[in-house]
Design a protein around this motif. Structure first.
Motif, PDB file in Angstrom:
ATOM      1  N   GLU A 221      42.935  37.083  26.921  1.00  0.00           N
ATOM      2  CA  GLU A 221      44.171  36.295  26.937  1.00  0.00           C
ATOM      3  C   GLU A 221      45.288  37.010  27.690  1.00  0.00           C
ATOM      4  O   GLU A 221      45.737  38.081  27.291  1.00  0.00           O
ATOM      5  CB  GLU A 221      44.608  36.024  25.480  1.00  0.00           C
ATOM      6  CG  GLU A 221      45.938  35.298  25.341  1.00  0.00           C
ATOM      7  CD  GLU A 221      45.915  33.892  25.921  1.00  0.00           C
ATOM      8  OE1 GLU A 221      45.900  33.744  27.160  1.00  0.00           O
ATOM      9  OE2 GLU A 221      45.936  32.947  25.120  1.00  0.00           O
ATOM     10  N   ASN A 222      45.722  36.391  28.792  1.00  0.00           N
ATOM     11  CA  ASN A 222      46.867  36.896  29.549  1.00  0.00           C
ATOM     12  C   ASN A 222      48.028  35.902  29.569  1.00  0.00           C
ATOM     13  O   ASN A 222      49.100  36.234  30.067  1.00  0.00           O
ATOM     14  CB  ASN A 222      46.466  37.147  31.015  1.00  0.00           C
ATOM     15  CG  ASN A 222      45.568  38.358  31.184  1.00  0.00           C
ATOM     16  OD1 ASN A 222      45.814  39.405  30.600  1.00  0.00           O
ATOM     17  ND2 ASN A 222      44.520  38.220  31.985  1.00  0.00           N
ATOM     18  N   VAL A 223      47.799  34.697  29.069  1.00  0.00           N
ATOM     19  CA  VAL A 223      48.708  33.595  29.378  1.00  0.00           C
ATOM     20  C   VAL A 223      49.289  32.888  28.151  1.00  0.00           C
ATOM     21  O   VAL A 223      50.496  32.705  28.040  1.00  0.00           O
ATOM     22  CB  VAL A 223      47.974  32.563  30.282  1.00  0.00           C
ATOM     23  CG1 VAL A 223      48.818  31.329  30.476  1.00  0.00           C
ATOM     24  CG2 VAL A 223      47.659  33.193  31.637  1.00  0.00           C
ATOM     25  N   GLY A 224      48.429  32.457  27.216  1.00  0.00           N
ATOM     26  CA  GLY A 224      48.917  31.630  26.111  1.00  0.00           C
ATOM     27  C   GLY A 224      49.088  30.186  26.557  1.00  0.00           C
ATOM     28  O   GLY A 224      48.480  29.724  27.534  1.00  0.00           O
ATOM     29  N   GLY A 225      49.935  29.451  25.834  1.00  0.00           N
ATOM     30  CA  GLY A 225      50.289  28.092  26.240  1.00  0.00           C
ATOM     31  C   GLY A 225      49.106  27.148  26.313  1.00  0.00           C
ATOM     32  O   GLY A 225      48.169  27.205  25.510  1.00  0.00           O
ATOM     33  N   ALA A 226      49.141  26.268  27.328  1.00  0.00           N
ATOM     34  CA  ALA A 226      48.136  25.207  27.459  1.00  0.00           C
ATOM     35  C   ALA A 226      46.740  25.771  27.731  1.00  0.00           C
ATOM     36  O   ALA A 226      45.737  25.157  27.367  1.00  0.00           O
ATOM     37  CB  ALA A 226      48.537  24.254  28.588  1.00  0.00           C
ATOM     38  N   VAL A 227      46.661  26.947  28.367  1.00  0.00           N
ATOM     39  CA  VAL A 227      45.351  27.540  28.649  1.00  0.00           C
ATOM     40  C   VAL A 227      44.662  27.906  27.337  1.00  0.00           C
ATOM     41  O   VAL A 227      43.483  27.597  27.124  1.00  0.00           O
ATOM     42  CB  VAL A 227      45.483  28.765  29.581  1.00  0.00           C
ATOM     43  CG1 VAL A 227      44.147  29.458  29.742  1.00  0.00           C
ATOM     44  CG2 VAL A 227      46.022  28.335  30.947  1.00  0.00           C
ATOM     45  N   PHE A 228      45.404  28.529  26.431  1.00  0.00           N
ATOM     46  CA  PHE A 228      44.802  28.878  25.139  1.00  0.00           C
ATOM     47  C   PHE A 228      44.367  27.617  24.385  1.00  0.00           C
ATOM     48  O   PHE A 228      43.313  27.595  23.745  1.00  0.00           O
ATOM     49  CB  PHE A 228      45.762  29.695  24.271  1.00  0.00           C
ATOM     50  CG  PHE A 228      45.169  30.064  22.937  1.00  0.00           C
ATOM     51  CD1 PHE A 228      44.219  31.078  22.840  1.00  0.00           C
ATOM     52  CD2 PHE A 228      45.495  29.367  21.777  1.00  0.00           C
ATOM     53  CE1 PHE A 228      43.637  31.412  21.625  1.00  0.00           C
ATOM     54  CE2 PHE A 228      44.927  29.681  20.560  1.00  0.00           C
ATOM     55  CZ  PHE A 228      43.987  30.711  20.482  1.00  0.00           C
ATOM     56  N   GLU A 229      45.162  26.574  24.485  1.00  0.00           N
ATOM     57  CA  GLU A 229      44.812  25.325  23.783  1.00  0.00           C
ATOM     58  C   GLU A 229      43.500  24.737  24.309  1.00  0.00           C
ATOM     59  O   GLU A 229      42.746  24.125  23.547  1.00  0.00           O
ATOM     60  CB  GLU A 229      45.956  24.314  23.901  1.00  0.00           C
ATOM     61  CG  GLU A 229      47.188  24.743  23.099  1.00  0.00           C
ATOM     62  CD  GLU A 229      48.304  23.707  23.114  1.00  0.00           C
ATOM     63  OE1 GLU A 229      47.996  22.503  23.040  1.00  0.00           O
ATOM     64  OE2 GLU A 229      49.475  24.109  23.202  1.00  0.00           O
ATOM     65  N   ALA A 230      43.221  24.919  25.604  1.00  0.00           N
ATOM     66  CA  ALA A 230      41.955  24.429  26.184  1.00  0.00           C
ATOM     67  C   ALA A 230      40.778  25.305  25.744  1.00  0.00           C
ATOM     68  O   ALA A 230      39.667  24.825  25.530  1.00  0.00           O
ATOM     69  CB  ALA A 230      42.054  24.402  27.705  1.00  0.00           C
ATOM     70  N   VAL A 231      41.034  26.602  25.605  1.00  0.00           N
ATOM     71  CA  VAL A 231      39.973  27.560  25.245  1.00  0.00           C
ATOM     72  C   VAL A 231      39.604  27.460  23.771  1.00  0.00           C
ATOM     73  O   VAL A 231      38.418  27.512  23.406  1.00  0.00           O
ATOM     74  CB  VAL A 231      40.449  29.003  25.561  1.00  0.00           C
ATOM     75  CG1 VAL A 231      39.550  30.050  24.904  1.00  0.00           C
ATOM     76  CG2 VAL A 231      40.511  29.228  27.068  1.00  0.00           C
ATOM     77  N   PHE A 232      40.603  27.324  22.926  1.00  0.00           N
ATOM     78  CA  PHE A 232      40.457  27.453  21.478  1.00  0.00           C
ATOM     79  C   PHE A 232      39.296  26.668  20.860  1.00  0.00           C
ATOM     80  O   PHE A 232      38.482  27.225  20.110  1.00  0.00           O
ATOM     81  CB  PHE A 232      41.815  27.113  20.831  1.00  0.00           C
ATOM     82  CG  PHE A 232      41.792  26.945  19.352  1.00  0.00           C
ATOM     83  CD1 PHE A 232      41.293  27.945  18.528  1.00  0.00           C
ATOM     84  CD2 PHE A 232      42.275  25.780  18.772  1.00  0.00           C
ATOM     85  CE1 PHE A 232      41.280  27.789  17.152  1.00  0.00           C
ATOM     86  CE2 PHE A 232      42.261  25.611  17.408  1.00  0.00           C
ATOM     87  CZ  PHE A 232      41.753  26.616  16.595  1.00  0.00           C
TER      88      PHE A 232
END
Length: 341
Positions: A221-232
Motif C-alpha cells: 500500500e502506497n496510496v489508500g483511497g479508491a485504490v485500496f477500496e478496489a483491492v480490499f
C-alpha cells in the motif's frame, strides 16, 4: 566561493495541497566548517511523499519542519572542506542536508558513496531509502511466496517499481496499479510486471478482479483511497498488507473514518489479515542485506529503475507539488549541482 548558497525554507503550514507561497527560496552566505565539521555541497536532492507530513504540525513519527526552517530531505553531496578525520575533500556522501545547496555536518549520519558501484543518484533512489523501503516492506512484512499474487500501488514510482520486480524475483505474480497508459505500459513492458491497471479507469475494481483470478495475497500500500477500496474485497485469507504510504490522503484536512471501516475490521478478523504500517528505519538492521541484494540485482539488470529529474534547487517546490499529484514518472530528483565542483 563565487556564488551565494541557496536554501528553501517553509513559510507556512499548508492547508490541503501545498502551494508555492508555502515555500521561500533564500540566498545566504555559505558557512565555514568548525572543528570536527565538514562543508557539504548538494549534488542530488531526493523528493519523497513523506515530506508532506513533515510540513504539518500534527503528531507523527518525526518532528515537523519548523516555520522558517530548511525543508528536510535526503541528499547526495560532495565534501568541499573537511575538519573531520573521517572525511576528505572530494568525498561523495549520502547525507540529509535538506533543500539547500550547502550544509555543515559533524560527520554523524554521513555515509561515503562509491561512484564505481552505480551512478551516485541511486544512493537516494533504488540503492537508497526508496529501494530499502520496497525491499524490507515486501520481504519482511509481505513475505511473498512463489505463485502468490502481489499487487502494488504507485507501481511506476521509486518504491512501487522495485516492489513488483522483487516480487517477480521471488516467483510471485506482480500486478501494478499506476496513473495513465504510459506508466502502465512501462510497468509491464520495461519492468516485467504481469499486468498493470490505470487507477483513473472507472472500471478499476472489475479489471483488478480479472487480473487477479486467484485473489490477492500481498498488497503493498502506497496510496489508500479508491485504490485500496478496489483491492480490499480481493484480499485472500492470511493476506499481508505492508502500509508504506497513503498519498491519496496526505492533503486531507480532517481525519474521518471511512464508512466501510467496520467491514474492513470484520475482514481483518474473518480473513485473518495482517495490515502493518512501517517506516524504513524500523529495518535498519537489514541495510547490509538490502545493499548486497539490490546492488547485485541492479548490476545484473534484474531490477531496473527510472529517474525523473528537475534542474536547480529553485525547481524543488513545484516538483514536490507535482509529486503529490503523480506528475513524476519514476524517482523524483532535483539536480542541485554538478557531480564535481
Amino acid at each position: 566561493m563565487s556564488q551565494p548558497a541557496k536554501r528553501v525554507v517553509l513559510v507556512s503550514r499548508p492547508v490541503g495541497e501545498p502551494k508555492a507561497s508555502d515555500f521561500r527560496v533564500e540566498d545566504y552566505a555559505p558557512p565555514a566548517p568548525g572543528a570536527g565539521e565538514v562543508l557539504l555541497r548538494t549534488i542530488w536532492l531526493s523528493l519523497d511523499p513523506y515530506m508532506r507530513g513533515r510540513m504539518s504540525e500534527g503528531p507523527s513519527y518525526a518532528a515537523p519542519v519548523p516555520i522558517g526552517g530548511v525543508m528536510e530531505g535526503g541528499t547526495v553531496s560532495e565534501v568541499m572542506a573537511s575538519n573531520n578525520p573521517g572525511f576528505a575533500k572530494g568525498d561523495i556522501v549520502l547525507s540529509r542536508a535538506g533543500w539547500q545547496t550547502h550544509a555543515l555536518s559533524d560527520g554523524k549520519g554521513l555515509a561515503k558513496i562509491d561512484p564505481k558501484i552505480a551512478p551516485i543518484s541511486t544512493a537516494v533512489g533504488v540503492l537508497g531509502m526508496p529501494g530499502m523501503t520496497a525491499y524490507t516492506g515486501l520481504l519482511d512484512i509481505g513475505k511473498p511466496q512463489p505463485g502468490e499474487t502481489v499487487v502494488v500501488a504507485a507501481a511506476s514510482g521509486a518504491v512501487g517499481s522495485a516492489v513488483g520486480q522483487i516480487a517477480k524475483l521471488k516467483g510471485a505474480r506482480a500486478v501494478g496499479i499506476a496513473g495513465g497508459k504510459d506508466k502502465c505500459d512501462y510497468v509491464k513492458k520495461e519492468l516485467g510486471f504481469d499486468d498493470c491497471l490505470d487507477h483513473r479507469d472507472p472500471a478499476l475494481a472489475a479489471k483488478l478482479k480479472e487480473a487477479c483470478p486467484k485473489g490477492i495475497d500481498v498488497y503493498f500500500e502506497n496510496v489508500g483511497g479508491a485504490v485500496f477500496e478496489a483491492v480490499f474485497p480481493l484480499l485472500n485469507a492470511f493476506a499481508r498488507v505492508p502500509v508504506c504510504g497513503l498519498i491519496a490522503h496526505y492533503n486531507d484536512t480532517e481525519a474521518v473514518a471511512p464508512k466501510w471501516a467496520s467491514s474492513l475490521m470484520r475482514a481483518v478478523l474473518t480473513k485473518r489479515l495482517t495490515i502493518r504500517g512501517f517506516i524504513v528505519s524500523d529495518f535498519a538492521a537489514r541495510h547490509a542485506d538490502f545493499l548486497r541484494d539490490m546492488s547485485g540485482w541492479v548490476r545484473e539488470g534484474k531490477v531496473r529503475y527510472k529517474e525523473f529529474v528537475t534542474e536547480g534547487l529553485d525547481s524543488a517546490p513545484a516538483a514536490f507539488m507535482g509529486l503529490l499529484k503523480g506528475a513524476n514518472f519514476g524517482k523524483q530528483l532535483v539536480r542541485v549541482g554538478p557531480d564535481r565542483a
